[in-house]
Design a protein around this motif. Structure first.
Motif, PDB file in Angstrom:
ATOM      1  N   LYS A   4       8.764  -6.605  -0.096  1.00  0.00           N
ATOM      2  CA  LYS A   4       7.302  -6.690  -0.016  1.00  0.00           C
ATOM      3  C   LYS A   4       6.748  -5.522   0.801  1.00  0.00           C
ATOM      4  O   LYS A   4       5.740  -4.902   0.417  1.00  0.00           O
ATOM      5  N   ALA A   5       7.383  -5.213   1.921  1.00  0.00           N
ATOM      6  CA  ALA A   5       6.910  -4.116   2.771  1.00  0.00           C
ATOM      7  C   ALA A   5       7.007  -2.781   2.046  1.00  0.00           C
ATOM      8  O   ALA A   5       6.116  -1.925   2.161  1.00  0.00           O
ATOM      9  N   LEU A   6       8.092  -2.586   1.285  1.00  0.00           N
ATOM     10  CA  LEU A   6       8.274  -1.349   0.530  1.00  0.00           C
ATOM     11  C   LEU A   6       7.158  -1.179  -0.510  1.00  0.00           C
ATOM     12  O   LEU A   6       6.539  -0.105  -0.611  1.00  0.00           O
ATOM     13  N   ILE A   7       6.905  -2.224  -1.263  1.00  0.00           N
ATOM     14  CA  ILE A   7       5.891  -2.128  -2.313  1.00  0.00           C
ATOM     15  C   ILE A   7       4.507  -1.919  -1.707  1.00  0.00           C
ATOM     16  O   ILE A   7       3.698  -1.132  -2.212  1.00  0.00           O
ATOM     17  N   ARG A   8       4.241  -2.581  -0.586  1.00  0.00           N
ATOM     18  CA  ARG A   8       2.954  -2.373   0.080  1.00  0.00           C
ATOM     19  C   ARG A   8       2.822  -0.940   0.594  1.00  0.00           C
ATOM     20  O   ARG A   8       1.714  -0.375   0.584  1.00  0.00           O
ATOM     21  N   ALA A   9       3.921  -0.333   1.025  1.00  0.00           N
ATOM     22  CA  ALA A   9       3.871   1.066   1.486  1.00  0.00           C
ATOM     23  C   ALA A   9       3.499   1.988   0.337  1.00  0.00           C
ATOM     24  O   ALA A   9       2.697   2.919   0.493  1.00  0.00           O
ATOM     25  N   TRP A  10       4.090   1.768  -0.837  1.00  0.00           N
ATOM     26  CA  TRP A  10       3.731   2.570  -2.009  1.00  0.00           C
ATOM     27  C   TRP A  10       2.260   2.367  -2.375  1.00  0.00           C
ATOM     28  O   TRP A  10       1.553   3.335  -2.679  1.00  0.00           O
ATOM     29  N   ILE A  11       1.818   1.108  -2.400  1.00  0.00           N
ATOM     30  CA  ILE A  11       0.434   0.824  -2.768  1.00  0.00           C
ATOM     31  C   ILE A  11      -0.521   1.507  -1.789  1.00  0.00           C
ATOM     32  O   ILE A  11      -1.523   2.118  -2.187  1.00  0.00           O
TER      33      ILE A  11
END
Length: 535
Positions: A311-318
């Motif tokens: 979740k943290a990884l995807i939020r960083a990309w977003i």
């Protein structure tokens, strides 16, 4: 793709069972269909995908091998392609609420090859892809076709290198992106893209570059310029130059559709993979790229991510996509090997909450069976996906038009009734027009706007050209629904090839992204030199 994919693709190719189609969102451009109605193309509005200036979110999938459905021999319409299998798969995609499908439009193999040898394009294979487009359209699925493969599956750029007498593999295939080392690779790629974009679908008569069923194109599946040097691994300079050149080339041919890179999002700063010469922010900042992409596979051994870290990884990309790059984020591939219902529920829920713009799980498998990344019709986790799709649709204010032609139909390209009277710029009797200016979306330093033209006279505007005057400080970033140009302070919009005439009572809506303030409104709207009233 990863080594897993490469080996599985080779196996399925040998067994004649492969499948990819990328659902493609109808764009925010306009095309005239057989009935004379306007059909929208998908576009980018700031950090969002949009239709007609209204935000659009989608839930999608990958079926990479759809282009292989058929015998790859014999009669084109009855043997080379398997229309029943193609239609059945799209029916399943539609039932499971897949809005956009990402798929391969490349292969250098003799079996279902688009370009089996240098500069030789297989008309039977493109005819099969014509049908894929028609079936997608009939089932309200949009497509994201990918032009080429970094990996060796279906030949990829290793084959293109071999046609120039060069070796591929890792790290040798990096030469493909270096114009000094392989100028022929650049020529080959451009020739293929030019052929594909200008391909006329033999069922509909519509060129691929004018097809609203295409949501967007991707330059390549998972490009990288890895291990040429430590500095290049970080900077991404060579790959960015390639993306800029090829992006400009695509956009010069096709101004209707969005364009993506196909990037995975691997980078040390994200704690996902390493530096591979394709930094997420810098590559996606190319002015020719419309959205960012990433491909998380969190439970791969080399990744080792649990659900909170994913979740943290995807939020960083977003976050980087929206706040640094300033473009929509597309999670073009993702999946896990097990515990799918739990993972899908949590990841899709957080993706929606974080403002992700589009998703595409890997992969929606044709037929039965499953396990690992293979998700077949009837898989329990698809119930989670259907809810995700419904949630994304509920967030959308922009809606692609529903299309349901039969795949075998051949709609006319004629826009609408076009009397032979040709107006002159001198306001002859019977010529009049109205221009309605609307701001669709705005942000600091830019905006999206639409100019709706209406022929209020009794004669047709033929090969029309619209001009209008920009307020001080406003310029053109890009435009659609016409061929746009800007020479301060004048905007010029020429009719697209597929909608050259504006008949009495008809409307047309060219739209654009402007630099500067959205107000005051532009002035001096003239159509073929005729002054238009404004509202």
């Amino acid at each position: 793709m990863k080594a897993y994919l490469a080996s599985n693709q080779r196996l399925r190719a040998t067994m004649l069972t492969l499948a990819v189609v990328v659902a493609v969102v109808l764009s925010s451009l306009v095309m005239i269909n057989r009935a004379g109605a306007a059909v929208s193309f998908a576009q980018r509005c700031g950090i969002r995908f949009c239709f007609n200036g209204q935000n659009f979110y989608f839930a999608g999938a990958n079926t990479y091998d759809v282009f292989t459905y058929g015998g790859s021999w014999g009669d084109t319409e009855t043997t080379y392609m398997d229309k029943g299998r193609i239609d059945a798969h799209f029916a399943h995609l539609q039932a499971d609420k897949v809005t956009v499908l990402r798929l391969w439009m490349f292969s250098h193999e003799s079996w279902h090859g688009f370009e089996p040898s240098k500069g030789v394009y297989n008309d039977q294979q493109f005819a099969l892809f014509d049908y894929v487009i028609q079936s997608a359209k009939a089932h309200n699925v949009m497509l994201i076709p990918v032009f080429e493969n970094y990996w060796e599956a279906y030949g990829g750029i290793d084959t293109r290198l071999s046609w120039e007498g060069l070796s591929g593999g890792h790290p040798g295939r990096a030469k493909f992106f270096n114009k000094q080392l392989c100028p022929g690779c650049f020529t080959q790629y451009k020739n293929y893209v030019n052929y594909a974009l200008n391909r006329t679908n033999h069922y509909s008569g519509v060129k691929y570059k004018d097809e609203p069923t295409i949501f967007a194109w991707e330059l390549m599946n998972e490009p990288r310029y890895q291990d040429v040097s430590p500095a290049e691994n970080v900077s991404g300079a060579t790959l960015r130059a390639w993306v800029d050149e090829m992006g400009a080339y695509v956009k010069n041919i096709d101004r209707n559709h969005m364009l993506g890179t196909g990037l995975e999002g691997h980078e040390s700063k994200y704690g996902f993979g390493g530096n591979e010469g394709n930094p997420f922010v810098y590559i996606h900042q190319s002015p020719y790229i419309d959205f960012t992409s990433a491909h998380p596979y969190p439970d791969e051994g080399w990744a080792g991510l649990d659900i909170p870290k994913t979740k943290a990884l995807i939020r960083a990309w977003i976050n980087d996509s929206h706040n640094v790059v300033g473009k929509p984020f597309y999670m073009g591939e993702w999946n896990v090997h097990q515990d799918w219902t739990n993972w899908w529920t949590q990841i899709y829920g957080d993706f929606e909450a974080a403002g992700g713009d589009g998703s595409g799980f890997w992969w929606y498998k044709d037929g039965s069976g499953g396990g690992g990344f293979d998700t077949a019709f009837g898989a329990p986790q698809l119930a989670v996906f259907r809810q995700h799709s419904a949630n994304m649709a509920a967030k959308s204010t922009g809606t692609p038009p529903s299309q349901s032609p039969q795949p075998s139909q051949s709609p006319s390209l004629s826009p609408s009734a076009s009397p032979s009277v040709s107006p002159s710029p001198s306001n002859p009797a019977g010529t009049s027009c109205r221009a309605t200016y609307r701001v669709d979306n705005s942000w600091s330093g830019g905006f999206n706007a639409t100019v709706t033209l209406t022929n209020t006279g009794t004669t047709t505007f033929t090969n029309w050209t619209l001009t209008f005057t920009a307020p001080n400080g406003v310029s053109l970033a890009n435009g659609w629904n016409g061929t746009w140009a800007f020479s301060a302070p004048t905007f010029t919009v020429k009719a697209p090839d597929w909608a050259q005439n504006l008949a009495p009572g008809a409307t047309w809506s060219p739209a654009y992204t402007g630099n500067g303030s959205a107000s005051p409104a532009p002035t001096g709207f003239r159509l073929n030199g005729v002054a238009c009233s404004t509202t």
